[in-house]
Design an enzyme around this catalytic site. Structure first.
Site, PDB file in Angstrom:
ATOM      1  N   TYR A 151       1.023  -2.962  17.611  1.00  0.00           N
ATOM      2  CA  TYR A 151       2.031  -3.732  16.861  1.00  0.00           C
ATOM      3  C   TYR A 151       2.296  -5.056  17.560  1.00  0.00           C
ATOM      4  O   TYR A 151       2.177  -6.132  16.955  1.00  0.00           O
ATOM      5  CB  TYR A 151       3.309  -2.894  16.766  1.00  0.00           C
ATOM      6  CG  TYR A 151       4.403  -3.506  15.934  1.00  0.00           C
ATOM      7  CD1 TYR A 151       4.369  -3.446  14.536  1.00  0.00           C
ATOM      8  CD2 TYR A 151       5.502  -4.125  16.529  1.00  0.00           C
ATOM      9  CE1 TYR A 151       5.403  -3.986  13.767  1.00  0.00           C
ATOM     10  CE2 TYR A 151       6.530  -4.665  15.771  1.00  0.00           C
ATOM     11  CZ  TYR A 151       6.476  -4.601  14.392  1.00  0.00           C
ATOM     12  OH  TYR A 151       7.496  -5.142  13.633  1.00  0.00           O
TER      13      TYR A 151
ATOM     14  N   THR B  30      16.671  -5.196  12.638  1.00  0.00           N
ATOM     15  CA  THR B  30      17.471  -5.354  11.425  1.00  0.00           C
ATOM     16  C   THR B  30      17.605  -4.006  10.718  1.00  0.00           C
ATOM     17  O   THR B  30      16.665  -3.214  10.713  1.00  0.00           O
ATOM     18  CB  THR B  30      16.814  -6.395  10.507  1.00  0.00           C
ATOM     19  OG1 THR B  30      16.759  -7.631  11.228  1.00  0.00           O
ATOM     20  CG2 THR B  30      17.595  -6.610   9.224  1.00  0.00           C
TER      21      THR B  30
ATOM     22  N   ASN C 137       0.828  -1.216   0.000  1.00  0.00           N
ATOM     23  CA  ASN C 137       0.000   0.000   0.000  1.00  0.00           C
ATOM     24  C   ASN C 137       0.861   1.265   0.000  1.00  0.00           C
ATOM     25  O   ASN C 137       0.330   2.367   0.047  1.00  0.00           O
ATOM     26  CB  ASN C 137      -0.982   0.014   1.187  1.00  0.00           C
ATOM     27  CG  ASN C 137      -0.280   0.181   2.528  1.00  0.00           C
ATOM     28  OD1 ASN C 137       0.954   0.196   2.596  1.00  0.00           O
ATOM     29  ND2 ASN C 137      -1.052   0.303   3.595  1.00  0.00           N
TER      30      ASN C 137
HETATM   31  P1  NAD Z   1       8.919  -1.271   6.268  1.00  0.00           P
HETATM   32  O1  NAD Z   1       8.027  -0.317   6.956  1.00  0.00           O
HETATM   33  O2  NAD Z   1      10.071  -0.742   5.478  1.00  0.00           O
HETATM   34  O3  NAD Z   1       8.113  -2.219   5.293  1.00  0.00           O
HETATM   35  C1  NAD Z   1       6.774  -2.572   5.479  1.00  0.00           C
HETATM   36  C2  NAD Z   1       6.096  -2.583   4.116  1.00  0.00           C
HETATM   37  O4  NAD Z   1       4.746  -3.004   4.275  1.00  0.00           O
HETATM   38  C3  NAD Z   1       6.064  -1.223   3.456  1.00  0.00           C
HETATM   39  O5  NAD Z   1       6.388  -1.331   2.096  1.00  0.00           O
HETATM   40  C4  NAD Z   1       4.626  -0.767   3.639  1.00  0.00           C
HETATM   41  O6  NAD Z   1       4.214   0.178   2.675  1.00  0.00           O
HETATM   42  C5  NAD Z   1       3.900  -2.090   3.568  1.00  0.00           C
HETATM   43  N1  NAD Z   1       2.592  -2.109   4.231  1.00  0.00           N
HETATM   44  C6  NAD Z   1       2.296  -1.694   5.485  1.00  0.00           C
HETATM   45  N2  NAD Z   1       0.999  -1.896   5.763  1.00  0.00           N
HETATM   46  C7  NAD Z   1       0.463  -2.479   4.654  1.00  0.00           C
HETATM   47  C8  NAD Z   1      -0.843  -2.915   4.321  1.00  0.00           C
HETATM   48  N3  NAD Z   1      -1.874  -2.795   5.178  1.00  0.00           N
HETATM   49  N4  NAD Z   1      -1.051  -3.451   3.099  1.00  0.00           N
HETATM   50  C9  NAD Z   1      -0.030  -3.550   2.204  1.00  0.00           C
HETATM   51  N5  NAD Z   1       1.226  -3.146   2.470  1.00  0.00           N
HETATM   52  C10 NAD Z   1       1.473  -2.613   3.690  1.00  0.00           C
HETATM   53  O7  NAD Z   1       9.448  -2.270   7.392  1.00  0.00           O
HETATM   54  P2  NAD Z   1      10.498  -3.465   7.320  1.00  0.00           P
HETATM   55  O8  NAD Z   1      11.582  -3.172   8.277  1.00  0.00           O
HETATM   56  O9  NAD Z   1      10.819  -3.785   5.925  1.00  0.00           O
HETATM   57  O10 NAD Z   1       9.624  -4.643   7.953  1.00  0.00           O
HETATM   58  C11 NAD Z   1       9.027  -5.646   7.149  1.00  0.00           C
HETATM   59  C12 NAD Z   1       8.303  -6.630   8.048  1.00  0.00           C
HETATM   60  O11 NAD Z   1       9.234  -7.218   8.961  1.00  0.00           O
HETATM   61  C13 NAD Z   1       7.202  -5.994   8.888  1.00  0.00           C
HETATM   62  O12 NAD Z   1       6.114  -6.884   8.959  1.00  0.00           O
HETATM   63  C14 NAD Z   1       7.844  -5.851  10.255  1.00  0.00           C
HETATM   64  O13 NAD Z   1       6.893  -5.908  11.290  1.00  0.00           O
HETATM   65  C15 NAD Z   1       8.778  -7.049  10.300  1.00  0.00           C
HETATM   66  N6  NAD Z   1       9.893  -6.789  11.216  1.00  0.00           N
HETATM   67  C16 NAD Z   1      10.935  -5.989  10.846  1.00  0.00           C
HETATM   68  C17 NAD Z   1      11.956  -5.757  11.748  1.00  0.00           C
HETATM   69  C18 NAD Z   1      13.143  -4.919  11.385  1.00  0.00           C
HETATM   70  O14 NAD Z   1      14.006  -4.723  12.251  1.00  0.00           O
HETATM   71  N7  NAD Z   1      13.316  -4.432  10.190  1.00  0.00           N
HETATM   72  C19 NAD Z   1      11.918  -6.320  13.034  1.00  0.00           C
HETATM   73  C20 NAD Z   1      10.829  -7.115  13.375  1.00  0.00           C
HETATM   74  C21 NAD Z   1       9.824  -7.361  12.447  1.00  0.00           C
END
Ligand code: NAD
Ligand code: UDP
Length: 337
Positions: A160, A190, A49
């Site tokens: 969350y 990460t 999105n």
């Molecule tokens: P990010 O915010 O860069 O990426 C999340 C993506 O999901 C974005 O592209 C966003 O536009 C999309 N998105 C959000 N809500 C949406 C919806 N309702 N429908 C469609 N798309 C949607 O974050 P990230 O760091 O890349 O994290 C990716 C996943 O990994 C997430 O689920 C996050 O919870 C999980 N995570 C990440 C970390 C980290 O340290 N990076 C740690 C724990 C968990």
């Protein structure tokens, strides 16, 4: 050039063989995942999105015939024949997931439900990006997967943390009730290239502040700890779990056990950037976990996985990325909030 779907033409009856749906594929982690899937010759459909995701994260993928993306919110149902689903859709940074907490909860619960229904319908394997936040402010250290956590259900992080916990439960139930082939990774902090400059998480904040000579904003006294994993290590862990010869249907921690205080991280980044920034202290956010470090013995034993990139090495690559983001073609520095 890859196909760009829109919501009206999104339903597709094209053959599904080898098709992978990456929800959240335009985000930080999702775009790196799309990279490796495409390099392996998979057909990838990124569903996003664009709340925190960016076209620039996936622009380089449009040259692949096998890549397409659609602007779609996973809280709306979706019908697309696929063989595998990765659910990474959810803002991961506290300021972003707290901006619209009801939508964050819906993304985790209704969004996961929609993707699980899709997986059940097409008998697709489905992967969930869960989080160390399911352990909350942990009383057990380091955190093994068997620890049930210490999570506040009634606070600013709850949308969350509880959303992700509920998603894990839905994955469990779809596996038990409908035999869906699930994989769950609990990701620990990460970082790396393609984080947004305004992401709000600690590594990107500190690097951006250091590069711009602004104050480094440590929350609290900086004694809280985190364990920072470089993105390439994490994606390797995703891959090993998803394609492990022995199916693992329980959550698996993936993260780097190297543990640092937030103050140490600030000092390290100031030193590595040669910045003149000074460290300033701001109030600690509500429910900010005091410590966090993964027990990765399950991943080591079952997947033969452990991180290979030390914090300093990962920071070097990340600093270089943000330097490139800041410098415009003219060579002047771009201001990023
Ligand atoms: P990010 O915010 O860069 O990426 C999340 C993506 O999901 C974005 O592209 C966003 O536009 C999309 N998105 C959000 N809500 C949406 C919806 N309702 N429908 C469609 N798309 C949607 O974050 P990230 O760091 O890349 O994290 C990716 C996943 O990994 C997430 O689920 C996050 O919870 C999980 N995570 C990440 C970390 C980290 O340290 N990076 C740690 C724990 C968990
Ligand atoms: N943090 C900080 N300054 C910032 C951003 C974050 O001191 O500019 C702290 C934050 O309070 C937390 C740690 O760094 O203790 C990690 O925060 P982040 O938002 O990256 O992730 P999470 O809290 O979800 O682990």
């Amino acid at each position: 050039m890859g196909i760009v779907f829109n919501s009206s033409n999104f339903h597709s009856d094209r053959a599904s063989k080898g098709r992978v749906l990456v929800a959240g594929g335009a985000g930080f982690l999702g775009s790196h995942l799309c990279d490796i899937l495409l390099r392996e010759g998979r057909t990838v459909i990124c569903v996003d999105n664009f709340f925190t995701g960016r076209l620039e994260n996936i622009r380089h993928l449009l040259r692949y015939e096998t890549f397409s993306y659609v602007r779609h919110d996973i809280i709306e149902s979706i019908d697309l024949p696929v063989d595998e689903i990765y659910n990474l859709a959810c803002p991961a940074s506290p300021p972003h997931y707290q901006a619209n907490p009801i939508h964050t909860m819906k993304t985790n619960v209704i969004g996961s439900l929609n993707l699980l229904q899709l997986a059940a319908h097409y008998q697709a394997r489905i992967f969930q990006a869960s989080t160390s936040e399911v352990y909350g402010d942990p009383n057990v250290h380091p955190q093994p997967e068997g620890y049930w956590g210490n999570v506040n259900s009634f606070g600013p992080r709850s949308c969350y943390d509880e959303g992700k916990r509920c998603a894990e439960t839905l994955f469990y139930d779809f596996h038990k009730q409908h035999g869906v082939d699930i994989r769950i990774v609990r990701i620990f902090n990460t970082y790396g290239p393609r984080m947004r400059p305004d992401d709000g998480r600690v590594v990107s904040n500190f690097i951006m502040q250091a590069l711009q000579g602004k104050d480094i904003t440590v929350y609290g006294d900086g004694s809280q700890t985190r364990s920072f994993c470089y993105v390439d290590d994490l994606i390797e862990g995703f891959h090993r779990l998803m394609y492990s010869p022995r199916a693992i249907h329980t959550p698996v921690n993936i993260g780097n056990p190297g543990e640092f205080t937030v103050r140490e991280l600030a000092e390290q980044i100031v030193a590595m950037t040669g910045s003149s920034s000074k460290i300033v202290y701001h109030p600690l956010p509500v429910d900010d976990p005091r410590q966090r470090r993964p027990d990765i013995s399950l991943a080591e034993r079952e997947l033969g996985w452990k991180p290979t990139i030390a914090l300093k090495e990962g920071l070097q690559a990340t600093i270089a990325y943000f330097e490139r983001q800041l410098v415009r073609p003219s060579g002047e520095l771009a201001e990023v909030a």
